[in-house]
Scaffold this active site. Structure first.
Site, PDB file in Angstrom:
ATOM      1  N   SER A 151     -11.303 -23.887 -16.558  1.00 34.86           N
ATOM      2  CA  SER A 151     -10.310 -22.669 -16.621  1.00 34.86           C
ATOM      3  C   SER A 151     -10.129 -22.452 -15.158  1.00 34.86           C
ATOM      4  O   SER A 151      -9.420 -21.567 -14.567  1.00 34.86           O
ATOM      5  CB  SER A 151     -10.429 -21.525 -17.354  1.00 34.86           C
ATOM      6  OG  SER A 151     -11.531 -21.017 -16.880  1.00 34.86           O
ATOM      7  N   HIS A 172      -6.635  17.687  -4.259  1.00 33.65           N
ATOM      8  CA  HIS A 172      -5.331  17.156  -5.012  1.00 33.65           C
ATOM      9  C   HIS A 172      -4.452  17.324  -3.881  1.00 33.65           C
ATOM     10  O   HIS A 172      -4.259  17.579  -2.893  1.00 33.65           O
ATOM     11  CB  HIS A 172      -4.867  18.049  -6.070  1.00 33.65           C
ATOM     12  CG  HIS A 172      -5.868  18.115  -7.304  1.00 33.65           C
ATOM     13  ND1 HIS A 172      -5.603  18.562  -8.605  1.00 33.65           N
ATOM     14  CD2 HIS A 172      -7.183  17.645  -7.288  1.00 33.65           C
ATOM     15  CE1 HIS A 172      -6.737  18.568  -9.333  1.00 33.65           C
ATOM     16  NE2 HIS A 172      -7.517  17.664  -8.677  1.00 33.65           N
ATOM     17  N   ARG A 201     -12.360  -7.726  -6.192  1.00 30.79           N
ATOM     18  CA  ARG A 201     -12.970  -8.079  -4.639  1.00 30.79           C
ATOM     19  C   ARG A 201     -11.810  -8.353  -3.644  1.00 30.79           C
ATOM     20  O   ARG A 201     -10.628  -8.529  -4.316  1.00 30.79           O
ATOM     21  CB  ARG A 201     -13.701  -9.475  -4.583  1.00 30.79           C
ATOM     22  CG  ARG A 201     -14.722  -9.456  -5.560  1.00 30.79           C
ATOM     23  CD  ARG A 201     -15.547 -10.832  -5.601  1.00 30.79           C
ATOM     24  NE  ARG A 201     -15.036 -11.990  -6.346  1.00 30.79           N
ATOM     25  CZ  ARG A 201     -15.020 -11.820  -7.622  1.00 30.79           C
ATOM     26  NH1 ARG A 201     -15.828 -10.939  -8.430  1.00 30.79           N
ATOM     27  NH2 ARG A 201     -14.414 -12.921  -8.223  1.00 30.79           N
ATOM     28  N   GLU A 254      -1.286  18.371  -3.700  1.00 29.54           N
ATOM     29  CA  GLU A 254      -0.488  19.574  -3.529  1.00 29.54           C
ATOM     30  C   GLU A 254      -1.340  20.190  -2.218  1.00 29.54           C
ATOM     31  O   GLU A 254      -0.764  20.529  -1.277  1.00 29.54           O
ATOM     32  CB  GLU A 254      -0.277  20.593  -4.432  1.00 29.54           C
ATOM     33  CG  GLU A 254       0.473  19.881  -5.509  1.00 29.54           C
ATOM     34  CD  GLU A 254      -0.326  19.362  -6.827  1.00 29.54           C
ATOM     35  OE1 GLU A 254      -0.100  19.301  -7.886  1.00 29.54           O
ATOM     36  OE2 GLU A 254      -1.477  18.624  -6.260  1.00 29.54           O
TER      37      GLU A 254
END
Length: 363
Positions: free
Chosen positions: A161, A44, A200, A46
Site C-alpha cells: 500500500s 486565550h 511529521r 481575547e
C-alpha cells in the site's frame, strides 16, 4: 470576523484539546489588537488581543469567533478580562457548546452593560467541529481517512500500500493526524505496515498525537515502531478480555498503555463504542481512523463516522487489491450508508474528497 477566523486557524495543530479561537479588537473601523489561542494552558485569544490593544480597548469592539469563557480553568475567565478592559461591544461567531457556557457569557456581558451580538454562523461552528462534538457527546469526533486507487483499492494484490498517493497528499494526511490529536488503526495495519503514525513535517510546537491500535488478540510486537517509540509519543492498545498477561506486561514495559476492552457481538473485534467512550474519558476530542479497510468499514457500518476524507490517486490496482471498505456488504442500494460531498481539493496529482454523513448540516 473573517480576520478573527483566520487567526483562529493558527492554532489548528497546537490548541487541542481546547477550541480554535481568534479575536480582533476594533476602534473606529481600525484593528488595534488581535490574537489567537495557541495551546492549552496559554492565554486565550481575547486576552492576547486585549493586551495588544492596551488602554485603547476601552469603549472599543471585540470580535471573537467563539463565545468568551466565563469560568476558571487553566486560565481566568475571559469575560473578566473583557469587563476590565472596558470593551463596549462584543460580537461572537457562535456559542460555546461547553455545558458551562452555551450563552451564559453573553448574558453576563449584557447584564454588565456591554453590547452583545451573536452571528450564529455555521462556518464558525464548523471550524470547531471536533470540540463541539466532544462537548455534546463525550466522544471524540471520528474522521476516517483513506488513500485509494480510482477503482476503490487501498492496496495491490500482493498487499503493498506504499505509496498509493503522492507526497502532497501524504503531507496533508500528517496535518489531519495533528488536527485530530489521535490516530487509530487496526491490528492488521499495525502488523503489515509497522507504522509510526506520528505527524511529521509540522511545527515542533504541535503536541504529541496519541496512537491507538485495535488489537483483540494482541499481535503487536515489542519490536514494532509503535512499541519502540511509546516512551516519547503515547501508544494506546485495546485488547480483548483474556489476553495473555505476559504479552501485556512486555508492552507495558516499553511504555505502551494497554486497555482490556469487551469484544463486539462477533467475538472477534473490539467493541467500537467502548473504544470511543474510553478515548472520550481520556479527554481526546478527535480521532483520525486510518485503516485498514476492515476497521474503516466497521465504523461506517455502525454509523460511527462523523467525517470522511478519501484521497484518490490516478491509478488502477485491479480486482486483486484490498477493497476500500474491506468486507462491508450492502444488499440493497436503498440501505447503503449515505454521505454528502462537502469539498474537493487537489494535492499534486491526487484528489481529496471530503464527505459528511447524509443528513448532517452543511457548513
Amino acid at each position: 470576523m473573517r480576520r478573527a477566523r483566520e487567526l483562529a486557524e493558527r492554532g489548528r495543530y497546537t490548541a487541542a484539546p481546547n477550541p480554535l479561537v481568534g479575536a480582533v479588537v476594533v476602534r473606529d473601523d481600525e484593528i488595534i489588537g488581535e490574537g489567537w489561542h495557541a495551546r492549552a494552558g496559554g492565554d486565550h485569544a481575547e486576552v492576547v488581543a486585549l493586551e495588544a490593544a492596551g488602554s485603547a480597548a476601552r469603549g472599543a469592539e471585540l470580535y471573537v469567533t467563539l463565545e468568551p469563557c466565563n469560568h476558571h480553568g487553566k486560565t481566568p475567565p475571559c469575560t473578566d478580562a473583557v469587563l476590565r478592559a472596558g470593551i463596549g461591544r462584543v460580537v461572537a461567531g457562535c456559542l460555546d457548546p461547553n455545558p458551562k457556557m452555551r450563552g451564559r457569557s453573553m448574558e453576563l456581558l449584557r447584564e454588565a452593560g456591554v453590547g452583545v451580538d451573536l452571528l450564529d454562523d455555521g462556518s464558525f461552528a464548523r471550524q470547531n467541529e471536533q470540540f463541539s462534538h466532544f462537548m455534546t457527546t463525550g466522544r471524540p469526533f471520528v474522521h476516517l481517512k483513506l488513500a485509494s486507487s480510482l477503482d476503490g483499492r487501498i492496496s495491490a494484490s500482493g498487499g503493498e500500500s506504499k505509496w498509493i498517493t503522492g507526497e502532497p497528499a501524504r503531507r496533508r494526511a500528517h496535518e489531519l493526524r495533528a488536527e485530530a490529536g489521535a490516530v487509530l488503526v487496526g491490528a492488521g495495519t499495525a502488523r503489515t505496515d509497522d507504522p509510526l503514525l506520528t505527524p511529521r513535517g509540522l511545527p515542533d510546537t504541535a503536541p504529541p498525537v496519541v496512537r491507538v491500535v485495535l488489537d483483540p488478540h494482541l499481535t503487536l510486537g515489542a519490536r514494532s515502531q509503535l512499541a519502540k517509540t511509546a516512551g516519547t509519543d503515547p501508544v494506546l492498545v485495546f485488547v480483548g478480555e483474556g489476553t495473555d498477561g505476559a504479552k501485556i506486561d512486555e508492552l507495558r514495559g516499553h511504555g505502551v498503555q494497554v486497555v482490556t476492552a469487551p469484544l463486539a457481538a462477533s467475538g472477534e473485534e473490539i467493541d467500537l463504542g467502548y473504544v470511543l467512550d474510553e478515548l472520550g474519558r481520556r479527554g481526546l476530542r478527535g480521532v483520525l481512523v486510518e485503516g485498514g479497510g476492515e476497521t474503516v468499514g466497521r465504523f461506517v457500518r455502525q454509523g460511527l463516522a462523523d467525517k470522511l476524507t478519501v484521497f484518490y490517486a490516478p491509478k488502477v490496482l485491479g480486482a486483486g487489491g484490498t477493497p476500500l471498505m474491506g468486507s462491508l456488504v450492502v444488499d440493497e442500494v436503498g440501505r447503503a450508508p449515505g454521505f454528502r460531498v462537502e469539498g474537493v481539493e487537489r494535492f499534486g496529482e491526487d484528489v481529496a474528497v471530503t464527505l459528511y454523513p447524509r443528513g448532517t448540516e452543511e457548513s
